[in-house]
Motif scaffolding. Sequence first.
Motif, PDB file in Angstrom:
ATOM      1  N   ARG B  71      50.177  22.822  17.716  1.00  0.00           N
ATOM      2  CA  ARG B  71      49.609  23.568  19.118  1.00  0.00           C
ATOM      3  C   ARG B  71      48.963  22.464  19.795  1.00  0.00           C
ATOM      4  O   ARG B  71      48.675  22.119  20.970  1.00  0.00           O
ATOM      5  N   THR B  72      48.092  21.356  18.857  1.00  0.00           N
ATOM      6  CA  THR B  72      47.144  20.552  19.456  1.00  0.00           C
ATOM      7  C   THR B  72      48.321  19.459  20.338  1.00  0.00           C
ATOM      8  O   THR B  72      47.517  19.197  21.725  1.00  0.00           O
ATOM      9  N   SER B  73      49.349  19.132  19.585  1.00  0.00           N
ATOM     10  CA  SER B  73      50.179  18.143  20.355  1.00  0.00           C
ATOM     11  C   SER B  73      50.503  18.927  21.845  1.00  0.00           C
ATOM     12  O   SER B  73      50.448  18.276  22.739  1.00  0.00           O
ATOM     13  N   LEU B  74      50.954  20.023  21.539  1.00  0.00           N
ATOM     14  CA  LEU B  74      51.391  20.904  23.069  1.00  0.00           C
ATOM     15  C   LEU B  74      50.351  20.948  24.103  1.00  0.00           C
ATOM     16  O   LEU B  74      50.702  20.582  25.012  1.00  0.00           O
ATOM     17  N   ASP B  75      49.238  21.269  23.556  1.00  0.00           N
ATOM     18  CA  ASP B  75      47.821  21.187  24.529  1.00  0.00           C
ATOM     19  C   ASP B  75      47.865  19.796  25.284  1.00  0.00           C
ATOM     20  O   ASP B  75      47.548  19.683  26.558  1.00  0.00           O
ATOM     21  N   THR B  76      47.899  18.600  24.410  1.00  0.00           N
ATOM     22  CA  THR B  76      47.698  17.465  25.276  1.00  0.00           C
ATOM     23  C   THR B  76      48.743  17.165  25.960  1.00  0.00           C
ATOM     24  O   THR B  76      48.722  16.650  27.107  1.00  0.00           O
ATOM     25  N   LEU B  77      50.185  17.468  25.480  1.00  0.00           N
ATOM     26  CA  LEU B  77      51.331  17.050  26.510  1.00  0.00           C
ATOM     27  C   LEU B  77      51.381  17.812  27.917  1.00  0.00           C
ATOM     28  O   LEU B  77      51.737  17.374  28.680  1.00  0.00           O
ATOM     29  N   LEU B  78      50.893  19.230  27.584  1.00  0.00           N
ATOM     30  CA  LEU B  78      50.842  19.982  28.909  1.00  0.00           C
ATOM     31  C   LEU B  78      49.554  19.656  29.843  1.00  0.00           C
ATOM     32  O   LEU B  78      49.765  19.400  31.090  1.00  0.00           O
ATOM     33  N   ALA B  79      48.480  19.211  29.280  1.00  0.00           N
ATOM     34  CA  ALA B  79      47.566  18.671  30.113  1.00  0.00           C
ATOM     35  C   ALA B  79      47.819  17.448  30.815  1.00  0.00           C
ATOM     36  O   ALA B  79      47.369  17.348  32.021  1.00  0.00           O
ATOM     37  N   ALA B  80      48.715  16.475  30.072  1.00  0.00           N
ATOM     38  CA  ALA B  80      48.977  15.249  30.810  1.00  0.00           C
ATOM     39  C   ALA B  80      50.177  15.624  32.109  1.00  0.00           C
ATOM     40  O   ALA B  80      50.274  14.523  32.782  1.00  0.00           O
ATOM     41  N   ARG B  81      50.560  16.892  31.920  1.00  0.00           N
ATOM     42  CA  ARG B  81      51.773  17.013  33.018  1.00  0.00           C
ATOM     43  C   ARG B  81      50.943  18.080  33.950  1.00  0.00           C
ATOM     44  O   ARG B  81      51.873  18.553  34.861  1.00  0.00           O
ATOM     45  N   GLY B  82      49.676  18.319  33.805  1.00  0.00           N
ATOM     46  CA  GLY B  82      49.154  19.363  34.869  1.00  0.00           C
ATOM     47  C   GLY B  82      49.869  20.470  34.731  1.00  0.00           C
ATOM     48  O   GLY B  82      49.603  21.206  35.818  1.00  0.00           O
ATOM     49  N   ILE B  83      50.025  21.094  33.534  1.00  0.00           N
ATOM     50  CA  ILE B  83      50.644  22.248  33.384  1.00  0.00           C
ATOM     51  C   ILE B  83      49.618  23.165  32.718  1.00  0.00           C
ATOM     52  O   ILE B  83      49.249  22.758  31.460  1.00  0.00           O
ATOM     53  N   ASP B  84      48.994  24.223  33.271  1.00  0.00           N
ATOM     54  CA  ASP B  84      48.422  25.180  32.636  1.00  0.00           C
ATOM     55  C   ASP B  84      48.958  26.458  32.330  1.00  0.00           C
ATOM     56  O   ASP B  84      49.271  27.208  33.471  1.00  0.00           O
ATOM     57  N   ILE B  85      48.702  26.817  31.171  1.00  0.00           N
ATOM     58  CA  ILE B  85      49.601  28.235  30.917  1.00  0.00           C
ATOM     59  C   ILE B  85      48.528  29.131  29.836  1.00  0.00           C
ATOM     60  O   ILE B  85      47.506  28.574  29.581  1.00  0.00           O
ATOM     61  N   SER B  86      48.821  30.497  29.835  1.00  0.00           N
ATOM     62  CA  SER B  86      47.826  31.094  29.048  1.00  0.00           C
ATOM     63  C   SER B  86      47.863  30.992  27.374  1.00  0.00           C
ATOM     64  O   SER B  86      48.526  30.253  26.902  1.00  0.00           O
ATOM     65  N   GLU B  87      46.700  31.381  26.874  1.00  0.00           N
ATOM     66  CA  GLU B  87      46.829  31.268  25.521  1.00  0.00           C
ATOM     67  C   GLU B  87      48.078  31.844  24.761  1.00  0.00           C
ATOM     68  O   GLU B  87      48.318  31.260  23.996  1.00  0.00           O
ATOM     69  N   ALA B  88      48.418  33.203  25.271  1.00  0.00           N
ATOM     70  CA  ALA B  88      49.532  33.801  24.626  1.00  0.00           C
ATOM     71  C   ALA B  88      50.646  33.008  24.725  1.00  0.00           C
ATOM     72  O   ALA B  88      51.712  32.812  23.762  1.00  0.00           O
ATOM     73  N   ASP B  89      50.805  32.226  25.999  1.00  0.00           N
ATOM     74  CA  ASP B  89      52.028  31.516  26.252  1.00  0.00           C
ATOM     75  C   ASP B  89      52.038  30.219  25.278  1.00  0.00           C
ATOM     76  O   ASP B  89      53.154  29.680  24.749  1.00  0.00           O
TER      77      ASP B  89
END
Lengths: 233, 233
Positions: B71-89
């Motif tokens: 989960r931590t890695s996913l958050d970092t990778l999405l942030a680096a790509r400028g993608i914001d999704i919901s907590e549930a997603d």
Amino acid sequence: MTVRALLFDVFGTVVDWRTSLIAELTPWFAERQHQIDVPALVDAWRGAYAPSMDRVRRGEQPWANLDALHRTSLDTLLAARGIDISEADRQHLTKAWWRLNPWPDAVPGLTRLAQRHTVAPLSNGSVALLTAMAKRARLPWDVILSAELFGHYKRDPQVYLGAAALLQLDPSAIMMVAAHNDDLLAAQRLGFKTAFIGRPTEYGPHQTKDFAPEGDFTLVAADLVDLSYRLTG
Amino acid sequence: MTVRALLFDVFGTVVDWRTSLIAELTPWFAERQHQIDVPALVDAWRGAYAPSMDRVRRGEQPWANLDALHRTSLDTLLAARGIDISEADRQHLTKAWWRLNPWPDAVPGLTRLAQRHTVAPLSNGSVALLTAMAKRARLPWDVILSAELFGHYKRDPQVYLGAAALLQLDPSAIMMVAAHNDDLLAAQRLGFKTAFIGRPTEYGPHQTKDFAPEGDFTLVAADLVDLSYRLTG
């Protein structure tokens, strides 16, 4: 009511320890010419179970898994009867607890329940015991959960809460299934759902309790097949 | 050679994480109109795996199970790509690791092996992940063994030795099966038997190692069905 996982007490609830042990030990001692009242030995062995766990629970001895406790109890019981057998034989007899037979409804009931739920033992038996028992008796567990994983015996809260943590589920999404009121009451206090299964012959002629539910449990069922119909329709 | 139990690395050895994740995530992001290179995201997510475990192993962060690390890695990778999704997603995507598909030989191979041996994962995946994955993919494990039970990640010795202790077996009676040389070498140093399985497409076009065994392993097999024939005849 959304129940995602079902946790089962094993000794008494899923397997018939008394009949299984008497059936295995009677010819074993007879073939070796030992004069011994096998049902009385089995009852005494099971009788030593709770006191031996209580010594661990009170910190009077360090953590020991149920196989170690069974072995210590066996040595004491044999010594009291003047019976001396080899180390290999003592190990073999201790593992009779790995070879217990399920109640007739256990495999069909668990198989039905496993279609829609995660099913797991939550037992004081060791991981190796529960694994070997399941393989031999074809119990369709999804995961083996044992007191040994938590370094605590039921009814310590650490066992129930540890299981919920490993399953990543809230206790309210888990149903504890047991033939013993005290096991269910301990789980219920922690927020688990509960199902009482009647096993009125577990202790043979010596059964003194658990003939009926003594709490406001989520479900009461005659056996595990009956539970599967009550839970999943 | 008496092997009683077989322990399997899971990610790469039993399940094809890369193909599975790409197949699930590609339509998921496309339906939500996110412009993203999914194979690159998947490869980067897997790439974050070893470093995230190393931080736990070196004590730079307290124990966290693999779901938390994913989960931590996913958050970092999405942030680096400028993608914001919901907590549930985010929770849903993290659990894509629970929904990986087995290699085609895995279920038939494990099923054959389970006829004569105790079979279990010995994976860095969490207990809940391994349990859900097995139920969905019908992996016939006898018991779920996870790094989470020992508070250590492979290749720490505590994981291998902890598994042997729970199984009540000497390491010499256990065979570690993996598509990764370093996993097998770590087990072999502790006295385990070893089997190398080739998975040359695990990392797709980016595979750089583990094309062949790089040690004197007990067995080398093409896949898990092949292993079942080599081991049980």
